[in-house]
Design an enzyme around this catalytic site. Sequence first.
Site, mmCIF file in Angstrom:
data_model
loop_
_atom_site.group_PDB
_atom_site.id
_atom_site.type_symbol
_atom_site.label_atom_id
_atom_site.label_comp_id
_atom_site.label_asym_id
_atom_site.label_seq_id
_atom_site.Cartn_x
_atom_site.Cartn_y
_atom_site.Cartn_z
ATOM 1 N N TYR A 139 -20.194 -38.082 -25.879
ATOM 2 C CA TYR A 139 -19.285 -38.979 -25.160
ATOM 3 C C TYR A 139 -19.528 -40.448 -25.521
ATOM 4 O O TYR A 139 -18.632 -41.276 -25.394
ATOM 5 C CB TYR A 139 -19.486 -38.829 -23.649
ATOM 6 C CG TYR A 139 -18.706 -37.716 -23.011
ATOM 7 C CD1 TYR A 139 -18.963 -36.390 -23.311
ATOM 8 C CD2 TYR A 139 -17.709 -37.991 -22.080
ATOM 9 C CE1 TYR A 139 -18.265 -35.370 -22.710
ATOM 10 C CE2 TYR A 139 -17.005 -36.976 -21.467
ATOM 11 C CZ TYR A 139 -17.280 -35.660 -21.778
ATOM 12 O OH TYR A 139 -16.584 -34.660 -21.179
ATOM 13 N N LYS A 185 -27.223 -25.627 -27.923
ATOM 14 C CA LYS A 185 -26.723 -24.934 -29.124
ATOM 15 C C LYS A 185 -27.769 -25.170 -30.205
ATOM 16 O O LYS A 185 -27.488 -25.725 -31.277
ATOM 17 C CB LYS A 185 -25.333 -25.490 -29.479
ATOM 18 C CG LYS A 185 -24.612 -24.752 -30.585
ATOM 19 C CD LYS A 185 -24.033 -23.413 -30.182
ATOM 20 C CE LYS A 185 -23.459 -22.688 -31.391
ATOM 21 N NZ LYS A 185 -23.068 -21.301 -31.116
ATOM 22 N N ASP A 217 -22.522 -20.771 -25.850
ATOM 23 C CA ASP A 217 -21.466 -19.754 -25.946
ATOM 24 C C ASP A 217 -21.807 -18.541 -25.078
ATOM 25 O O ASP A 217 -20.967 -18.029 -24.334
ATOM 26 C CB ASP A 217 -21.185 -19.371 -27.412
ATOM 27 C CG ASP A 217 -22.425 -19.189 -28.265
ATOM 28 O OD1 ASP A 217 -23.552 -19.361 -27.750
ATOM 29 O OD2 ASP A 217 -22.276 -18.857 -29.468
ATOM 30 N N ASP A 241 -19.654 -30.614 -18.768
ATOM 31 C CA ASP A 241 -18.247 -30.811 -18.403
ATOM 32 C C ASP A 241 -17.516 -29.471 -18.457
ATOM 33 O O ASP A 241 -16.823 -29.086 -17.509
ATOM 34 C CB ASP A 241 -17.615 -31.809 -19.382
ATOM 35 C CG ASP A 241 -16.146 -32.043 -19.098
ATOM 36 O OD1 ASP A 241 -15.799 -32.238 -17.921
ATOM 37 O OD2 ASP A 241 -15.341 -32.026 -20.055
ATOM 38 N N ASP A 245 -16.295 -26.793 -15.075
ATOM 39 C CA ASP A 245 -14.896 -26.389 -14.829
ATOM 40 C C ASP A 245 -14.778 -24.866 -14.887
ATOM 41 O O ASP A 245 -14.071 -24.248 -14.091
ATOM 42 C CB ASP A 245 -13.945 -26.987 -15.886
ATOM 43 C CG ASP A 245 -13.253 -28.271 -15.417
ATOM 44 O OD1 ASP A 245 -13.904 -29.053 -14.712
ATOM 45 O OD2 ASP A 245 -12.072 -28.473 -15.763
HETATM 46 C C1 IPM Z 1 -14.912 -35.123 -15.595
HETATM 47 C C2 IPM Z 1 -13.776 -35.500 -16.532
HETATM 48 C C3 IPM Z 1 -14.176 -36.689 -17.375
HETATM 49 C C4 IPM Z 1 -15.327 -36.246 -18.258
HETATM 50 C C5 IPM Z 1 -13.066 -37.319 -18.229
HETATM 51 C C6 IPM Z 1 -11.848 -37.615 -17.430
HETATM 52 C C7 IPM Z 1 -13.553 -38.543 -18.928
HETATM 53 O O1 IPM Z 1 -13.384 -34.402 -17.292
HETATM 54 O O2 IPM Z 1 -15.319 -35.976 -14.790
HETATM 55 O O3 IPM Z 1 -15.376 -33.983 -15.638
HETATM 56 O O4 IPM Z 1 -15.116 -35.610 -19.297
HETATM 57 O O5 IPM Z 1 -16.466 -36.540 -17.905
HETATM 58 MN MN MN Z 2 -14.282 -32.530 -16.644
#
Ligand code: IPM
Ligand code: MN
Length: 347
Positions: A139, A185, A217, A241, A245
Amino acid sequence: MKKKIVVLAGDGIGPEIMNSAIQVLKKVFENSYLRFDFEEHFFGGAGIDVKNDPLPEETLAACKQADAILLGAIGGHKWETAVRTPEKGLLDLRKALNLFVNVRPTFVSDALLHLSPIKKEIVQGTDLVVIRELIGGIYFGEPRYLGAEEAYDTNRYNVEEIKRVVRYAFEMAQNRRQHVLSVDKANVLATSKLWRKVTEEVAKEFPDCKLEHQYVDAAAMRIIQNPKAFDVIVTENLFGDILSDEASVLPGTLGVLPSASHGQENVSLYEPIHGSAPDVAGKNIANPVSMILSASLMLRESFDMYEESQKIETACFKVMEEGVLTKDLGGTASTTDFTAAVITKLN
Ligand code: IPM
Ligand code: MN
Ligand code: NAD
């Protein structure tokens, strides 16, 4: 006693779910000696619209002065081609506040198993937390370049950046089930090879905890296949990240997952893990639980208010158990209906 809370409602569903969280906080503290001063500031797309900057100077200055920060969500189609995008504003804010650790818990209560798309016997007992490194890795690594014919990013970590977040993960594991899974990884990436080596070294400081490693993975597969095998997962920025999710599939929606971001001594920031959800924004149908639980994490982690924090969590889960559900969980309750039901439970 007064606490200054900087409120960055942001874009899309951000303002809708922030409104819910603030109402809940006001209810819990209505007869308390404690006063929260909520100070709203422009951020993200809203910052670009009003101040031509996703992270206006005065917003950052206010964040630095705050006792805690609540953030809704940022981003949306409108600002995708901005010189500085809302997403860049968010990354700059995390970096400026040195928020190197992001705590993302996923919990599925027995009473809410039926809301998961995963089989009950698999999801039952899920109680994991992703510790995501938040201000390093691909990032932020330099150089980065976007050309017409070629583009690249750089993944980069140094020993100290790995140590501090891994230590945080072990400290958390000590108060949980003493298990740390480091996800990398290391069969391919140099950064992961260093990550693994440093993690092994840090583990020696915590002989009461067990450390395991897994490639990202395989971990992505196992989180769904056997979620109760996970306790504390620690991993780099990008993997954290994605995996967090993914973990939202276990409770059945992104709309219930909060997060806390901490630095060494700076102010902490609390935000849902999801984004601005443009597809549901402005319709009063977003699930506010992620934001309400983020506020509850703030009470616990910034202010040691365990009782009030627990009260809010219990109210949210009780309301969902009773079948008051927003659309993402198959229900018909609006954001405001759901919030009103939670507030009733706080009486
Ligand atoms: C999160 C989001 C952010 C990230 C983006 C919007 C920059 O996906 O907070 O998880 O990738 O950190
Ligand atoms: Mn995110
Ligand atoms: P998203 O997380 O906004 O939405 C993904 C899906 O989950 C959508 O279908 C959405 O409707 C649903 N969802 C998310 N939160 C919900 C809630 N509380 N209630 C009901 N449904 C919910 O991801 P996206 O659509 O890929 O991204 C949209 C924008 O948000 C992009 O601009 C992205 O960069 C940004 N984003 C911001 C953050 C943040 O502010 N921390 C995090 C992720 C994405």
